[in-house]
Design a protein around this motif. Structure first.
Motif, PDB file in Angstrom:
ATOM      1  N   VAL A 241      -9.207  -1.889  -2.201  1.00 38.22           N
ATOM      2  CA  VAL A 241      -8.745  -0.915  -3.185  1.00 38.22           C
ATOM      3  C   VAL A 241      -8.560  -1.584  -4.546  1.00 38.22           C
ATOM      4  CG1 VAL A 241      -6.828   0.595  -3.822  1.00 38.22           C
ATOM      5  CG2 VAL A 241      -7.677   0.573  -1.466  1.00 38.22           C
ATOM      6  N   ALA A 242      -7.972  -2.782  -4.550  1.00 34.31           N
ATOM      7  CA  ALA A 242      -7.772  -3.503  -5.806  1.00 34.31           C
ATOM      8  C   ALA A 242      -9.096  -3.747  -6.505  1.00 34.31           C
ATOM      9  CB  ALA A 242      -7.050  -4.825  -5.544  1.00 34.31           C
ATOM     10  N   HIS A 252      -1.810  -7.913  -7.648  1.00 33.49           N
ATOM     11  CA  HIS A 252      -1.741  -7.053  -8.838  1.00 33.49           C
ATOM     12  C   HIS A 252      -1.590  -5.596  -8.420  1.00 33.49           C
ATOM     13  CE1 HIS A 252      -3.757  -5.721 -12.876  1.00 33.49           C
ATOM     14  NE2 HIS A 252      -2.474  -5.411 -12.814  1.00 33.49           N
ATOM     15  N   LEU A 253      -2.365  -5.171  -7.421  1.00 41.27           N
ATOM     16  CA  LEU A 253      -2.250  -3.806  -6.909  1.00 41.27           C
ATOM     17  C   LEU A 253      -0.844  -3.539  -6.396  1.00 41.27           C
ATOM     18  CD1 LEU A 253      -3.358  -1.052  -5.884  1.00 41.27           C
ATOM     19  CD2 LEU A 253      -4.011  -2.256  -3.777  1.00 41.27           C
ATOM     20  N   THR A 254      -0.290  -4.474  -5.638  1.00 44.02           N
ATOM     21  CA  THR A 254       1.046  -4.283  -5.066  1.00 44.02           C
ATOM     22  C   THR A 254       2.088  -4.092  -6.160  1.00 44.02           C
ATOM     23  OG1 THR A 254       0.510  -5.544  -3.081  1.00 44.02           O
ATOM     24  CG2 THR A 254       2.843  -5.348  -3.650  1.00 44.02           C
ATOM     25  N   ARG A 255       2.056  -4.944  -7.174  1.00 40.72           N
ATOM     26  CA  ARG A 255       3.026  -4.822  -8.267  1.00 40.72           C
ATOM     27  C   ARG A 255       2.852  -3.518  -9.027  1.00 40.72           C
ATOM     28  NH1 ARG A 255       1.215 -10.097  -9.055  1.00 40.72           N
ATOM     29  NH2 ARG A 255       0.023  -9.444 -10.897  1.00 40.72           N
ATOM     30  N   ALA A 256       1.612  -3.199  -9.383  1.00 43.11           N
ATOM     31  CA  ALA A 256       1.348  -2.008 -10.189  1.00 43.11           C
ATOM     32  C   ALA A 256       1.661  -0.730  -9.412  1.00 43.11           C
ATOM     33  CB  ALA A 256      -0.105  -2.006 -10.655  1.00 43.11           C
ATOM     34  N   PHE A 257       1.325  -0.695  -8.126  1.00 45.32           N
ATOM     35  CA  PHE A 257       1.570   0.492  -7.306  1.00 45.32           C
ATOM     36  C   PHE A 257       3.067   0.728  -7.141  1.00 45.32           C
ATOM     37  CE2 PHE A 257       1.670   3.123  -3.514  1.00 45.32           C
ATOM     38  CZ  PHE A 257       0.549   3.932  -3.662  1.00 45.32           C
ATOM     39  N   PRO A 265       1.736  -0.722  -1.466  1.00 46.94           N
ATOM     40  CA  PRO A 265       0.602  -0.041  -0.820  1.00 46.94           C
ATOM     41  C   PRO A 265       0.683  -0.062   0.706  1.00 46.94           C
ATOM     42  CG  PRO A 265      -0.174  -1.373  -2.653  1.00 46.94           C
ATOM     43  CD  PRO A 265       1.287  -1.697  -2.481  1.00 46.94           C
ATOM     44  N   ALA A 266       1.078  -1.192   1.274  1.00 40.67           N
ATOM     45  CA  ALA A 266       1.144  -1.279   2.735  1.00 40.67           C
ATOM     46  C   ALA A 266       2.194  -0.322   3.292  1.00 40.67           C
ATOM     47  CB  ALA A 266       1.448  -2.715   3.158  1.00 40.67           C
TER      48      ALA A 266
END
Length: 277
Positions: A241-242, A252-257, A265-266
């Protein structure tokens, strides 16, 4: 919230999502937020909900809004907004995010639109809260759909139907939004976006900010995370997804999400059962 990597600053902050397995286009949400501040983000559907306690402050369509207890929140689809607590104890609320096409199908009226982001309706808010709670608990599709129709009846009084025609400025920037959607995994620059709009770069930047109350970069990040949410819904691994949404890596995805939706995300995928039959 054991097992969740520090997406919240306060142990009282909680957020939960749920998808009804039989009805696509719906996301139920309930939360108690004390210190977390949601960055600019958007949802694919209408955001309809009720404030149970405390006061929320949020920026929406270029204005600051306060949503106190006893108020309904009525946000149009794909509109950028923030969210933070105005009161020391935070605010507790429930929402439903629902696809406009599904609203039209259920109500028989296409083109719902909400002029006001906050509506004071003490009795109505208590009834909406009860309906949202019942929807969360409903385990029979017929019961769920019946409650959903009743909930939309409650919000119909606050809707403007049909939707007013978009302003000329909004139409002018529609190709830019389409371009951003098509290039989420890329690194579009200001000159490219200005060329799509047919304007000089910084004139475009000024006009875009005036229309959308956000910079093109803020809009791009909101669209990236909205797309990431859809991919996570479909069961895609966070690392993939990232990469698909132009984020540097899974971290980066985890922080932004988490900054935009309040969960990692998880954890989001576990809550909604993403990828399960």
């Amino acid at each position: 919230m054991q097992g969740v990597p520090g997406q919240f600053e306060h142990p009282a902050d909680t957020a939960q999502f749920r998808h009804p397995p039989h009805r696509a286009g719906i996301e139920l949400y309930r939360a108690h937020i004390v210190r977390h501040a949601f960055e600019l983000h958007c949802h694919d559907g209408f955001g309809l909900g009720a404030i149970e306690s405390g006061v929320e402050r949020f920026r929406y369509r270029g204005a600051e809004h306060l949503a106190p207890p006893g108020s309904l929140v009525t946000m149009n689809a794909a509109e950028l907004h923030t969210g933070s607590a105005e009161t020391a104890g935070g605010w507790r609320y429930r929402m439903i995010y629902i696809d406009p096409a599904l609203v039209a199908h259920i109500s028989g009226e296409p083109g719902w639109w909400f002029d006001e982001a906050v509506c004071m309706d003490g009795i109505g808010t208590r009834k909406v809260t009860a309906l949202l709670d019942a929807l969360w608990q409903a385990d029979e599709p017929l019961a769920f759909d019946s409650l959903l129709a009743t909930l939309l009846d409650r919000f119909r009084a606050h809707a403007r139907v049909p939707r007013p025609a978009p302003a000329q400025a909004a139409m002018r920037f529609a190709p830019v939004i389409d371009y951003l959607h098509a290039h989420l995994a890329d690194r579009p620059n200001l000159d490219q976006l200005a060329a799509v709009a047919g304007l000089s770069p910084f004139h475009f930047l000024r006009q875009f900010r005036a229309q959308h109350h956000a910079t093109p970069q803020q809009m791009l990040m909101a669209l990236r995370l909205a797309r990431a949410k859809r991919l996570l819904d479909a069961g895609e691994p966070p690392a993939r997804v990232a990469a698909a949404t132009g984020l540097s890596d899974q971290a980066h995805l985890t922080r932004a999400f988490a900054r935009r939706y309040g969960v990692t995300p998880a954890r989001y995928q576990r809550q909604v059962g993403a990828g399960q039959p």
